[in-house]
Motif scaffolding. Structure first.
Motif, PDB file in Angstrom:
ATOM      1  N   PRO A  23     -41.024  15.597  22.874  1.00 33.57           N
ATOM      2  CA  PRO A  23     -42.360  15.372  22.312  1.00 33.57           C
ATOM      3  C   PRO A  23     -43.390  14.868  23.319  1.00 33.57           C
ATOM      4  O   PRO A  23     -44.558  15.239  23.236  1.00 33.57           O
ATOM      5  N   ARG A  24     -42.980  14.064  24.295  1.00 34.33           N
ATOM      6  CA  ARG A  24     -43.954  13.567  25.284  1.00 34.33           C
ATOM      7  C   ARG A  24     -44.497  14.720  26.129  1.00 34.33           C
ATOM      8  O   ARG A  24     -45.683  14.799  26.410  1.00 34.33           O
ATOM      9  N   TYR A  25     -43.609  15.606  26.533  1.00 31.55           N
ATOM     10  CA  TYR A  25     -44.011  16.762  27.326  1.00 31.55           C
ATOM     11  C   TYR A  25     -44.937  17.666  26.504  1.00 31.55           C
ATOM     12  O   TYR A  25     -45.981  18.117  26.985  1.00 31.55           O
ATOM     13  N   SER A  26     -44.578  17.900  25.247  1.00 34.19           N
ATOM     14  CA  SER A  26     -45.411  18.733  24.374  1.00 34.19           C
ATOM     15  C   SER A  26     -46.783  18.111  24.160  1.00 34.19           C
ATOM     16  O   SER A  26     -47.791  18.815  24.135  1.00 34.19           O
ATOM     17  N   LEU A  27     -46.833  16.795  24.027  1.00 33.34           N
ATOM     18  CA  LEU A  27     -48.117  16.108  23.869  1.00 33.34           C
ATOM     19  C   LEU A  27     -48.969  16.259  25.131  1.00 33.34           C
ATOM     20  O   LEU A  27     -50.184  16.485  25.047  1.00 33.34           O
ATOM     21  N   MET A  28     -48.338  16.155  26.305  1.00 33.40           N
ATOM     22  CA  MET A  28     -49.088  16.359  27.551  1.00 33.40           C
ATOM     23  C   MET A  28     -49.647  17.780  27.623  1.00 33.40           C
ATOM     24  O   MET A  28     -50.795  17.984  28.012  1.00 33.40           O
ATOM     25  N   VAL A  29     -48.825  18.758  27.237  1.00 35.82           N
ATOM     26  CA  VAL A  29     -49.276  20.152  27.236  1.00 35.82           C
ATOM     27  C   VAL A  29     -50.455  20.312  26.281  1.00 35.82           C
ATOM     28  O   VAL A  29     -51.464  20.946  26.619  1.00 35.82           O
ATOM     29  N   LEU A  30     -50.368  19.713  25.111  1.00 39.41           N
ATOM     30  CA  LEU A  30     -51.461  19.803  24.143  1.00 39.41           C
ATOM     31  C   LEU A  30     -52.748  19.188  24.704  1.00 39.41           C
ATOM     32  O   LEU A  30     -53.832  19.767  24.567  1.00 39.41           O
ATOM     33  N   HIS A  31     -52.640  18.046  25.340  1.00 40.42           N
ATOM     34  CA  HIS A  31     -53.831  17.413  25.919  1.00 40.42           C
ATOM     35  C   HIS A  31     -54.431  18.262  27.045  1.00 40.42           C
ATOM     36  O   HIS A  31     -55.646  18.354  27.173  1.00 40.42           O
ATOM     37  N   LEU A  32     -53.591  18.891  27.846  1.00 37.79           N
ATOM     38  CA  LEU A  32     -54.102  19.767  28.898  1.00 37.79           C
ATOM     39  C   LEU A  32     -54.769  21.012  28.311  1.00 37.79           C
ATOM     40  O   LEU A  32     -55.808  21.454  28.811  1.00 37.79           O
ATOM     41  N   ILE A  33     -54.191  21.561  27.257  1.00 42.54           N
ATOM     42  CA  ILE A  33     -54.827  22.703  26.586  1.00 42.54           C
ATOM     43  C   ILE A  33     -56.194  22.283  26.050  1.00 42.54           C
ATOM     44  O   ILE A  33     -57.182  23.009  26.204  1.00 42.54           O
ATOM     45  N   ALA A  34     -56.262  21.086  25.470  1.00 38.77           N
ATOM     46  CA  ALA A  34     -57.537  20.576  24.959  1.00 38.77           C
ATOM     47  C   ALA A  34     -58.549  20.410  26.087  1.00 38.77           C
ATOM     48  O   ALA A  34     -59.743  20.687  25.916  1.00 38.77           O
ATOM     49  N   GLN A  35     -58.089  19.979  27.246  1.00 38.92           N
ATOM     50  CA  GLN A  35     -58.981  19.802  28.397  1.00 38.92           C
ATOM     51  C   GLN A  35     -59.555  21.151  28.854  1.00 38.92           C
ATOM     52  O   GLN A  35     -60.713  21.238  29.245  1.00 38.92           O
ATOM     53  N   ALA A  36     -58.746  22.198  28.787  1.00 44.96           N
ATOM     54  CA  ALA A  36     -59.180  23.521  29.230  1.00 44.96           C
ATOM     55  C   ALA A  36     -59.929  24.295  28.142  1.00 44.96           C
ATOM     56  O   ALA A  36     -60.535  25.327  28.430  1.00 44.96           O
TER      57      ALA A  36
END
Length: 176
Positions: A33-46
């Motif tokens: 879940p931590r990795y998935s949350l980081m991916v989600l935040h990066l997608i939001a940034q882009a």
């Protein structure tokens, strides 16, 4: 053209989530879940104002496929990983055994680093795809592919991923 994703889970739920609800939803479907949350935040940034990221991200005046951009952004997480150190040792040994390791130590390190980077990016693309599948299953992201349509067993062949953050996840990520 949108592709129906194989991992439809909470996709029809449209209730707005706060950050705790978003974390709870990810934790309910993801083994990382931590990795998935980081991916989600990066997608939001882009993402643009509509919550859509991809198929390319502009970086230093060049277009980088979204999955490669995500992998590059997450590489620092693997810098001290024991598996990465093992990959470095394995690549060095393979190059030595093949007689391809230059005598110049600086040039040898450069060659090893380049090969390690290729392997890390390959593994990183798989990790990002798994994390996005978890986010799709959680109903936080929709995924489709854009580009040339090719009749091929790999549904992403010659196409690049596009990720769209759902309406329920946008408030927690401060989008829109």
């Amino acid at each position: 053209m949108f592709q129906t994703d194989l991992f439809a889970g909470h996709a029809d739920r449209n209730d707005a989530l706060g950050l705790p609800g978003l974390i709870e939803r990810i934790a309910g479907v993801s083994q990382r879940p931590r990795y998935s949350l980081m991916v989600l935040h990066l997608i939001a940034q882009a993402a643009d104002a509509r919550g859509r990221a991809g198929p390319y991200v502009l970086e230093d005046d060049r277009r980088v496929p979204i999955r490669d951009w995500l992998c590059d952004a997450l590489v620092p997480m693997a810098q001290r990983d024991a598996r990465r150190l093992a990959i470095v040792a394995q690549v060095r040994a393979e190059l030595e055994n093949a007689g391809r390791l230059p005598a110049d130590a600086v040039e040898g390190d450069r060659l090893v680093d380049a090969e390690v980077r290729l392997r890390v990016l390959k593994a990183g693309r798989c990790n990002v795809s798994r994390a996005v599948s978890d986010l799709v299953q959680a109903g936080l992201v929709r995924r489709h592919y854009q580009g040339e349509r090719v009749d091929h067993h790999n549904r992403g062949a010659q196409r690049e991923a596009v990720y769209t953050i759902t309406e329920s996840a946008r408030p927690a990520l401060r989008l829109g």
